[in-house]
Write a protein that holds these residues in place. Structure first.
Motif, PDB file in Angstrom:
ATOM      1  N   ASP A 171      45.904 -10.782 -12.534  1.00  0.00           N
ATOM      2  CA  ASP A 171      46.894 -11.662 -11.927  1.00  0.00           C
ATOM      3  C   ASP A 171      46.433 -13.128 -11.993  1.00  0.00           C
ATOM      4  O   ASP A 171      45.301 -13.446 -11.676  1.00  0.00           O
ATOM      5  CB  ASP A 171      47.019 -11.213 -10.452  1.00  0.00           C
ATOM      6  N   ASN A 172      47.352 -14.007 -12.436  1.00  0.00           N
ATOM      7  CA  ASN A 172      46.976 -15.419 -12.570  1.00  0.00           C
ATOM      8  C   ASN A 172      46.605 -16.080 -11.249  1.00  0.00           C
ATOM      9  O   ASN A 172      45.896 -17.065 -11.208  1.00  0.00           O
ATOM     10  CB  ASN A 172      48.131 -16.201 -13.201  1.00  0.00           C
ATOM     11  N   ASN A 173      47.137 -15.507 -10.153  1.00  0.00           N
ATOM     12  CA  ASN A 173      46.872 -16.110  -8.852  1.00  0.00           C
ATOM     13  C   ASN A 173      45.517 -15.684  -8.279  1.00  0.00           C
ATOM     14  O   ASN A 173      45.097 -16.176  -7.253  1.00  0.00           O
ATOM     15  CB  ASN A 173      47.965 -15.716  -7.854  1.00  0.00           C
ATOM     16  N   THR A 174      44.855 -14.753  -8.930  1.00  0.00           N
ATOM     17  CA  THR A 174      43.599 -14.254  -8.402  1.00  0.00           C
ATOM     18  C   THR A 174      42.431 -15.088  -8.912  1.00  0.00           C
ATOM     19  O   THR A 174      42.248 -15.234 -10.115  1.00  0.00           O
ATOM     20  CB  THR A 174      43.394 -12.782  -8.828  1.00  0.00           C
ATOM     21  N   GLU A 175      41.642 -15.619  -7.990  1.00  0.00           N
ATOM     22  CA  GLU A 175      40.471 -16.376  -8.422  1.00  0.00           C
ATOM     23  C   GLU A 175      39.417 -15.394  -8.901  1.00  0.00           C
ATOM     24  O   GLU A 175      39.197 -14.358  -8.282  1.00  0.00           O
ATOM     25  CB  GLU A 175      39.912 -17.175  -7.241  1.00  0.00           C
TER      26      GLU A 175
ATOM     27  N   ASP B 170      33.983 -11.616 -15.821  1.00  0.00           N
ATOM     28  CA  ASP B 170      33.831 -10.756 -16.996  1.00  0.00           C
ATOM     29  C   ASP B 170      34.783  -9.562 -16.872  1.00  0.00           C
ATOM     30  O   ASP B 170      35.081  -9.129 -15.763  1.00  0.00           O
ATOM     31  CB  ASP B 170      32.368 -10.282 -17.062  1.00  0.00           C
ATOM     32  N   LEU B 171      35.210  -9.039 -18.015  1.00  0.00           N
ATOM     33  CA  LEU B 171      36.185  -7.939 -18.004  1.00  0.00           C
ATOM     34  C   LEU B 171      35.674  -6.700 -17.264  1.00  0.00           C
ATOM     35  O   LEU B 171      36.422  -6.027 -16.562  1.00  0.00           O
ATOM     36  CB  LEU B 171      36.530  -7.585 -19.458  1.00  0.00           C
ATOM     37  N   HIS B 172      34.380  -6.391 -17.435  1.00  0.00           N
ATOM     38  CA  HIS B 172      33.845  -5.164 -16.836  1.00  0.00           C
ATOM     39  C   HIS B 172      32.658  -5.401 -15.920  1.00  0.00           C
ATOM     40  O   HIS B 172      31.935  -4.467 -15.582  1.00  0.00           O
ATOM     41  CB  HIS B 172      33.447  -4.166 -17.939  1.00  0.00           C
ATOM     42  N   LYS B 173      32.414  -6.653 -15.570  1.00  0.00           N
ATOM     43  CA  LYS B 173      31.255  -6.936 -14.707  1.00  0.00           C
ATOM     44  C   LYS B 173      31.683  -7.794 -13.522  1.00  0.00           C
ATOM     45  O   LYS B 173      32.380  -8.796 -13.688  1.00  0.00           O
ATOM     46  CB  LYS B 173      30.163  -7.674 -15.489  1.00  0.00           C
ATOM     47  N   CYS B 174      31.220  -7.386 -12.335  1.00  0.00           N
ATOM     48  CA  CYS B 174      31.492  -8.168 -11.124  1.00  0.00           C
ATOM     49  C   CYS B 174      30.170  -8.298 -10.376  1.00  0.00           C
ATOM     50  O   CYS B 174      29.270  -7.469 -10.533  1.00  0.00           O
ATOM     51  CB  CYS B 174      32.458  -7.445 -10.194  1.00  0.00           C
ATOM     52  N   SER B 175      30.060  -9.321  -9.573  1.00  0.00           N
ATOM     53  CA  SER B 175      28.862  -9.433  -8.743  1.00  0.00           C
ATOM     54  C   SER B 175      29.198 -10.050  -7.391  1.00  0.00           C
ATOM     55  O   SER B 175      30.149 -10.820  -7.255  1.00  0.00           O
ATOM     56  CB  SER B 175      27.797 -10.267  -9.464  1.00  0.00           C
ATOM     57  N   ILE B 176      28.399  -9.650  -6.409  1.00  0.00           N
ATOM     58  CA  ILE B 176      28.525 -10.217  -5.065  1.00  0.00           C
ATOM     59  C   ILE B 176      27.116 -10.633  -4.672  1.00  0.00           C
ATOM     60  O   ILE B 176      26.166  -9.852  -4.813  1.00  0.00           O
ATOM     61  CB  ILE B 176      29.036  -9.185  -4.030  1.00  0.00           C
ATOM     62  N   SER B 177      26.952 -11.859  -4.192  1.00  0.00           N
ATOM     63  CA  SER B 177      25.614 -12.296  -3.784  1.00  0.00           C
ATOM     64  C   SER B 177      25.684 -13.135  -2.517  1.00  0.00           C
ATOM     65  O   SER B 177      26.749 -13.626  -2.137  1.00  0.00           O
ATOM     66  CB  SER B 177      24.959 -13.095  -4.915  1.00  0.00           C
TER      67      SER B 177
ATOM     68  N   TYR C 191      37.488  -8.524   4.172  1.00  0.00           N
ATOM     69  CA  TYR C 191      36.821  -8.156   2.912  1.00  0.00           C
ATOM     70  C   TYR C 191      37.843  -7.850   1.822  1.00  0.00           C
ATOM     71  O   TYR C 191      37.650  -8.200   0.662  1.00  0.00           O
ATOM     72  CB  TYR C 191      35.920  -6.932   3.125  1.00  0.00           C
ATOM     73  N   GLU C 192      38.905  -7.157   2.215  1.00  0.00           N
ATOM     74  CA  GLU C 192      39.917  -6.771   1.228  1.00  0.00           C
ATOM     75  C   GLU C 192      40.435  -8.005   0.482  1.00  0.00           C
ATOM     76  O   GLU C 192      40.631  -7.981  -0.727  1.00  0.00           O
ATOM     77  CB  GLU C 192      41.068  -6.067   1.930  1.00  0.00           C
ATOM     78  N   ASN C 193      40.626  -9.061   1.224  1.00  0.00           N
ATOM     79  CA  ASN C 193      41.096 -10.307   0.655  1.00  0.00           C
ATOM     80  C   ASN C 193      40.064 -10.886  -0.320  1.00  0.00           C
ATOM     81  O   ASN C 193      40.396 -11.279  -1.444  1.00  0.00           O
ATOM     82  CB  ASN C 193      41.344 -11.282   1.807  1.00  0.00           C
ATOM     83  N   GLU C 194      38.812 -10.913   0.095  1.00  0.00           N
ATOM     84  CA  GLU C 194      37.749 -11.483  -0.743  1.00  0.00           C
ATOM     85  C   GLU C 194      37.445 -10.605  -1.970  1.00  0.00           C
ATOM     86  O   GLU C 194      37.031 -11.113  -3.002  1.00  0.00           O
ATOM     87  CB  GLU C 194      36.475 -11.680   0.080  1.00  0.00           C
ATOM     88  N   PHE C 195      37.626  -9.294  -1.811  1.00  0.00           N
ATOM     89  CA  PHE C 195      37.305  -8.372  -2.913  1.00  0.00           C
ATOM     90  C   PHE C 195      38.480  -8.175  -3.884  1.00  0.00           C
ATOM     91  O   PHE C 195      38.383  -7.371  -4.809  1.00  0.00           O
ATOM     92  CB  PHE C 195      36.887  -7.003  -2.364  1.00  0.00           C
TER      93      PHE C 195
ATOM     94  N   CYS D  63      39.725  -6.015 -11.206  1.00  0.00           N
ATOM     95  CA  CYS D  63      38.824  -5.738 -12.338  1.00  0.00           C
ATOM     96  C   CYS D  63      38.738  -4.222 -12.556  1.00  0.00           C
ATOM     97  O   CYS D  63      38.828  -3.743 -13.688  1.00  0.00           O
ATOM     98  CB  CYS D  63      37.442  -6.337 -12.029  1.00  0.00           C
ATOM     99  N   ILE D  64      38.605  -3.475 -11.468  1.00  0.00           N
ATOM    100  CA  ILE D  64      38.535  -2.004 -11.564  1.00  0.00           C
ATOM    101  C   ILE D  64      39.860  -1.455 -12.107  1.00  0.00           C
ATOM    102  O   ILE D  64      39.883  -0.606 -13.007  1.00  0.00           O
ATOM    103  CB  ILE D  64      38.191  -1.394 -10.181  1.00  0.00           C
ATOM    104  N   ALA D  65      40.955  -1.979 -11.599  1.00  0.00           N
ATOM    105  CA  ALA D  65      42.276  -1.458 -12.001  1.00  0.00           C
ATOM    106  C   ALA D  65      42.556  -1.654 -13.487  1.00  0.00           C
ATOM    107  O   ALA D  65      43.166  -0.801 -14.132  1.00  0.00           O
ATOM    108  CB  ALA D  65      43.361  -2.133 -11.161  1.00  0.00           C
ATOM    109  N   THR D  66      42.062  -2.786 -14.048  1.00  0.00           N
ATOM    110  CA  THR D  66      42.402  -3.098 -15.444  1.00  0.00           C
ATOM    111  C   THR D  66      41.318  -2.681 -16.446  1.00  0.00           C
ATOM    112  O   THR D  66      41.509  -2.823 -17.651  1.00  0.00           O
ATOM    113  CB  THR D  66      42.659  -4.617 -15.606  1.00  0.00           C
ATOM    114  N   ALA D  67      40.196  -2.193 -15.948  1.00  0.00           N
ATOM    115  CA  ALA D  67      39.056  -1.886 -16.835  1.00  0.00           C
ATOM    116  C   ALA D  67      39.377  -0.756 -17.820  1.00  0.00           C
ATOM    117  O   ALA D  67      40.097   0.181 -17.484  1.00  0.00           O
ATOM    118  CB  ALA D  67      37.848  -1.524 -15.992  1.00  0.00           C
TER     119      ALA D  67
END
Lengths: 119, 171
Positions: A2-6, A20-27, A38-42, A48-52
């Protein structure tokens, strides 16, 4: 996605990256008030999971603190991957006490989930 | 906040109002990290920060009388660390909290565990208590007292004993 998703969320205490298409990170440190926060931030990670089309790798090695709402939110990400039948790999750091203590029990949520300690 | 540090023991006392913590949520995080910084090893500091933060969050989520002071005490003893929490709670959430603790202690199988921890309403509170009781092998007890002129509220005293070994991730 989605274009609105940062795809990169930077706050004073934490950073979420899903560029990245298949990589996410939280730090950093995440101690938000409840699962809804959290739902909002994640949201970028959920997308990413839905489109992988391949294994999604979620790197939490740099996540120093996470409260119980956050662990519940990670469990919901895993359940989301299960519902979408997506393979998920979580990279963890066993020298971080909460990761060593809490992540291992999440494996039973989804047979296509692996927790890979990198240290 | 009061702190006593001697060669063998550390004792921290934190007074706060739930209202203050809710108005600026990050205060819970900052207070937890500050209080835990007086303890010894990095793992101990980390685990205590986690526990103190969960206790503060618990007192906010279950507590009433938001402008009355809550008291959290953490004292490290030879074999274990004692966490004491004093707060106000309505009758119904008290019964819910008590029932939840009993339920966690009696979990029979993985199915029950995962339903309670990850798919039920308020699962984050369930997880916080599960973490305290099961993951940290904590012994949790509660004592409540009636308050004069208020039939709906109790003053609740929670005592949690955690083996020091568990604070150091079993090492």
């Amino acid at each position: 996605m989605d274009n609105n998703t940062e795809i990169v969320t930077k706050r004073a205490e934490y950073m979420i990256c899903a560029s990245d298409l298949h990589k996410c990170s939280i730090s950093g440190t995440m101690r938000l008030a409840g699962p809804l926060a959290y739902e909002n931030e994640f949201k970028p990670i959920f997308e990413c999971i839905a489109t992988a089309t391949d294994t999604v790798e979620l790197d939490v090695t740099g996540l120093t603190y996470l409260n119980s709402s956050g662990i519940t939110a990670i469990a919901r990400l895993i359940i989301h991957a299960r519902n979408k039948d997506k393979v998920l790999r979580i990279l963890s750091d066993n020298t971080v006490p909460w990761q060593k203590r809490s992540l291992v029990s999440l494996v039973a949520l989804w047979e296509k989930l692996t927790i890979k300690p990198v240290t | 906040m009061y702190t006593t540090v001697s060669t063998n023991a550390v004792s921290i006392e934190l007074d706060y109002t739930p209202f203050d913590m809710v108005s600026s949520w990050n205060k819970a995080n900052l207070s937890s990290n500050f209080c835990s910084s007086f303890f010894d090893t990095p793992n101990e500091k980390h685990s205590l920060s986690e526990l103190i933060n969960e206790c503060i969050e618990l007192s906010i989520k279950f507590g009433t009388k938001r402008k009355e002071s809550c008291k959290l005490q953490v004292s490290k003893q030879e074999e274990c660390t004692l966490i004491l929490l004093d707060m106000y709670i309505f009758k119904y959430p008290f019964r819910m909290l008590k029932g939840l603790v009993q339920k966690i202690k009696r979990l029979k199988n993985n199915h029950e565990r995962y339903t309670l921890l990850y798919t039920s309403e308020f699962s984050e509170v369930n997880f916080a208590l599960y973490n305290l009781i099961v993951n940290f092998k904590g012994n949790l007890s509660m004592r409540h007292k009636k308050i004069c002129n208020d039939t709906q509220t109790y003053k609740l005293h929670i005592a949690i004993t955690i083996p020091n070994k568990e604070l150091n991730c079993g090492q």
